[in-house]
Scaffold this active site. Sequence first.
Site, PDB file in Angstrom:
ATOM      1  N   GLU A 247      12.462  -0.648  11.412  1.00  0.00           N
ATOM      2  CA  GLU A 247      12.880   0.647  12.672  1.00  0.00           C
ATOM      3  C   GLU A 247      12.701  -0.729  13.608  1.00  0.00           C
ATOM      4  O   GLU A 247      12.627  -1.277  14.758  1.00  0.00           O
ATOM      5  CB  GLU A 247      12.072   0.986  13.178  1.00  0.00           C
ATOM      6  CG  GLU A 247      12.335   2.138  12.705  1.00  0.00           C
ATOM      7  CD  GLU A 247      11.407   3.713  12.055  1.00  0.00           C
ATOM      8  OE1 GLU A 247      10.652   3.493  13.139  1.00  0.00           O
ATOM      9  OE2 GLU A 247      11.316   4.680  11.957  1.00  0.00           O
TER      10      GLU A 247
ATOM     11  N   GLU B 267       3.929   0.214 -10.126  1.00  0.00           N
ATOM     12  CA  GLU B 267       2.808   0.522  -9.159  1.00  0.00           C
ATOM     13  C   GLU B 267       1.937  -0.290 -10.153  1.00  0.00           C
ATOM     14  O   GLU B 267       0.635  -1.198  -9.585  1.00  0.00           O
ATOM     15  CB  GLU B 267       2.736   1.251  -8.493  1.00  0.00           C
ATOM     16  CG  GLU B 267       1.375   2.161  -9.807  1.00  0.00           C
ATOM     17  CD  GLU B 267       1.293   3.007  -8.376  1.00  0.00           C
ATOM     18  OE1 GLU B 267       0.126   3.642  -8.539  1.00  0.00           O
ATOM     19  OE2 GLU B 267       1.553   4.418  -7.803  1.00  0.00           O
TER      20      GLU B 267
END
Length: 268
Positions: free
Chosen positions: A78, A109
């Site tokens: 963004e 992860e």
Amino acid sequence: MSTTESASNYDRLEQMPVRELLENINREDKTVPLAIEKAIPQLEALVNATVSQLSKGGRLFYIGAGTSGRLGIVDASECPPTYGVPHGMVIGLIAGGDGAIRKAVEFAEDDLEQAWKDLQEHYISEKDIVVGIAASGRTPYVIGGLKACRQNRVVTGCIVCNADSAVAETSDYPVEIITGPEFVTGSTRMKAGTAQKLALNMLTTSTMIRLGRVKGNKMVDMQLSNHKLVDRGTRMLMDELQLKQAEAGALLKKYGSVRAAIDAYNSK
């Protein structure tokens, strides 16, 4: 046990009417801004460090897994349309690669070495800053990445939702937002995710303002990528320069950005 994994303050959720579920979730959500308020001094230090690195031509990297990784990618994606910065200035990396944005990649992860490999693909350097995002504060992907950064003299920060975590210990500028138990036990996409999203908003918004990407209260460098944003840019010029809509629209079209239009008009 970490506080984000501790038992919910509510039980028998399946027996609650919808209104009661919504009211109780909302009651828990109201605690998040108060938790962030306590972490503002830590956020201030992280913002100052980020501004310093980006002012030197460095970049801001986020590393995370699952929800945390996705939130970093959203925030990074963004920044260019909002502030007109290059796409490579803020970069979000997620354990498991881009495919993990939509679908969880099992055990990604848990790899202590992969984050540093991912960062090296972007030619990470001492000019950059790397922020680990991990609700638990113990995600191996994030811990390994931050440790490698420190070993290579790269500035590090983090946003975690548990106190005294391994991720915070490996960060030069840790931000600990203690959100407590989730409404659904262990569902850290809820309060912890909300806290991380708000903290990321604060980090990049404050950083971009300090880097001169906002004038007054307006996004003068935003990309004019759709009709809504062209209309917003036109209204910015009307307000800033006291112009009629047609004149403001023509000025914006000619110069391609609100900032360039303002500068050109004022230089006449």
